[in-house]
Design a protein around this motif. Structure first.
Motif, short mmCIF file in Angstrom:
data_model
loop_
_atom_site.label_atom_id
_atom_site.label_comp_id
_atom_site.label_asym_id
_atom_site.label_seq_id
_atom_site.Cartn_x
_atom_site.Cartn_y
_atom_site.Cartn_z
N THR A 1 17.89 -39.57 -7.80
CA THR A 1 18.42 -40.75 -8.47
C THR A 1 18.96 -40.36 -9.84
O THR A 1 18.78 -39.23 -10.30
CB THR A 1 17.32 -41.83 -8.62
OG1 THR A 1 17.91 -43.07 -9.00
CG2 THR A 1 16.27 -41.43 -9.64
N SER A 2 19.59 -41.32 -10.51
CA SER A 2 20.05 -41.12 -11.89
C SER A 2 19.11 -41.86 -12.84
O SER A 2 18.41 -42.80 -12.42
CB SER A 2 21.47 -41.65 -12.06
OG SER A 2 21.49 -43.07 -11.97
N ILE B 1 16.67 -35.37 -10.44
CA ILE B 1 17.41 -36.23 -11.35
C ILE B 1 18.87 -35.80 -11.43
O ILE B 1 19.18 -34.62 -11.54
CB ILE B 1 16.76 -36.24 -12.76
CG1 ILE B 1 17.32 -37.35 -13.63
CG2 ILE B 1 16.86 -34.87 -13.43
CD1 ILE B 1 16.91 -38.73 -13.17
N ALA B 2 19.76 -36.78 -11.38
CA ALA B 2 21.19 -36.53 -11.51
C ALA B 2 21.63 -36.92 -12.91
O ALA B 2 21.68 -38.11 -13.25
CB ALA B 2 21.97 -37.34 -10.47
N HIS B 3 21.90 -35.94 -13.75
CA HIS B 3 22.36 -36.19 -15.12
C HIS B 3 23.25 -35.03 -15.51
O HIS B 3 22.78 -33.93 -15.77
CB HIS B 3 21.16 -36.32 -16.07
CG HIS B 3 21.52 -36.98 -17.37
ND1 HIS B 3 20.58 -37.23 -18.34
CD2 HIS B 3 22.71 -37.45 -17.85
CE1 HIS B 3 21.18 -37.82 -19.37
NE2 HIS B 3 22.46 -37.95 -19.09
N PRO C 1 13.45 -40.64 -16.35
CA PRO C 1 12.88 -41.99 -16.44
C PRO C 1 11.39 -42.01 -16.13
O PRO C 1 10.77 -40.99 -15.88
CB PRO C 1 13.68 -42.75 -15.38
CG PRO C 1 14.02 -41.71 -14.36
CD PRO C 1 14.26 -40.44 -15.14
N ALA C 2 10.84 -43.23 -16.12
CA ALA C 2 9.43 -43.45 -15.81
C ALA C 2 8.52 -42.60 -16.70
O ALA C 2 7.58 -41.96 -16.23
CB ALA C 2 9.14 -43.18 -14.33
N SER D 1 11.66 -32.08 -10.98
CA SER D 1 11.51 -30.92 -10.10
C SER D 1 12.86 -30.30 -9.81
O SER D 1 12.99 -29.07 -9.73
CB SER D 1 10.83 -31.32 -8.79
OG SER D 1 9.50 -31.74 -9.02
N LEU D 2 13.87 -31.15 -9.61
CA LEU D 2 15.24 -30.70 -9.39
C LEU D 2 16.15 -31.46 -10.34
O LEU D 2 15.91 -32.63 -10.65
CB LEU D 2 15.67 -30.96 -7.94
CG LEU D 2 14.96 -30.15 -6.86
CD1 LEU D 2 15.11 -30.84 -5.51
CD2 LEU D 2 15.50 -28.74 -6.79
#
Length: 249
Positions: A168-169, A192-194, A203-204, A213-214
């Motif tokens: 997710t982003s 995470i996509a950033h 996030p969170a 992790s990725l």
């Protein structure tokens, strides 16, 4: 006079020896730091949009793992998946599949999508953990979407015996998933996509203090064996073994 000169000489000699040791120590530390390898592994993710890659060339170019699209929604199958799965395996490249989520309000949708993914991906105990690609809400609000995601993940876990990774982003997770910590606290890893930043926003609350992790850090990288843009990823570790299905049962 002689005594002071001798003492000064001894002091200078001691200082020189001390400084010499310090220089050696600094040189050793600097050399050690300079030669230390990165604390991550480079990988890529792909789909039919990337055509027919040369996985051997990609591996030779430093790619250490691959995540490839298998399915979307309840029925769609990526027409390049079977070839990608076979060709990546033939060159010994660590590999897994992802499912592009298409949540909706129909009964049992999450379970049906999960079943479709498992049947198509055909992941074995030597593949990497499966992935849920979460970019669409299908009109669901945060509470309903969290229920949908939980249902998909639990179904895959019952079928494969492992917890899938969530892609997710930062903005999607905060805005569409209510910045939930439940998934982090229940053992689900984050991809995470950033893009194009020195480090990603996680996030969170830094994924419950666990971090990513990725990390998909570029959406238009260049890799041998691929024509045009390819997504670039990093795994936060120096061994891919912890992501293998056989190590998570």
């Amino acid at each position: 006079m002689w005594g002071r000169t001798s003492a000064a000489h001894s002091w200078r000699a001691a200082l020189a020896r001390s400084l010499g040791f310090a220089v050696v120590a600094i040189t050793v530390v600097a050399t050690s730091t300079a030669t230390a390898g990165p604390a991550y592994l480079e990988g890529i993710d792909a789909s039919h949009h990337n055509g027919t890659p040369d996985w051997g060339a990609a591996k030779a170019d430093g790619v250490k793992f691959a995540i490839v699209k298998a399915t979307e929604g309840q029925t769609f199958v990526d027409n390049q998946y079977a070839a990608n799965r076979s060709n990546a395996a033939s060159v010994g490249l660590p590999f897994t599949a992802y499912h592009f989520a298409r949540p909706d309000k129909t009964a049992n949708d999450a379970v049906l999508e999960a079943n479709h993914f498992v049947a198509t991906a055909k992941l074995t105990r030597y593949h990497l953990l499966p992935v849920l690609d979460l970019e669409s809400t299908g009109g669901l609000g945060p509470r309903a979407l969290r229920r949908w995601v939980k249902a998909w993940l639990l179904r895959v876990e019952r079928r494969l015996g492992v917890k899938a990774i969530i892609y997710t982003s930062p903005s999607f997770w905060v805005d569409r998933m209510g910045n939930s910590r439940w998934f982090a606290d229940n053992g689900y890893r984050l991809w995470i996509a950033h893009w194009h930043v020195a480090k990603p926003t996680v996030p969170a609350r830094n994924w419950g203090g666990r971090g990513w992790s990725l990390w998909q850090y570029d959406n238009c990288g260049s890799v041998e064996g691929f024509d045009g843009c390819v997504d670039l990823d990093r795994y936060a570790g120096t061994s891919i073994a912890p992501l293998r299905i056989k190590n998570n049962r």
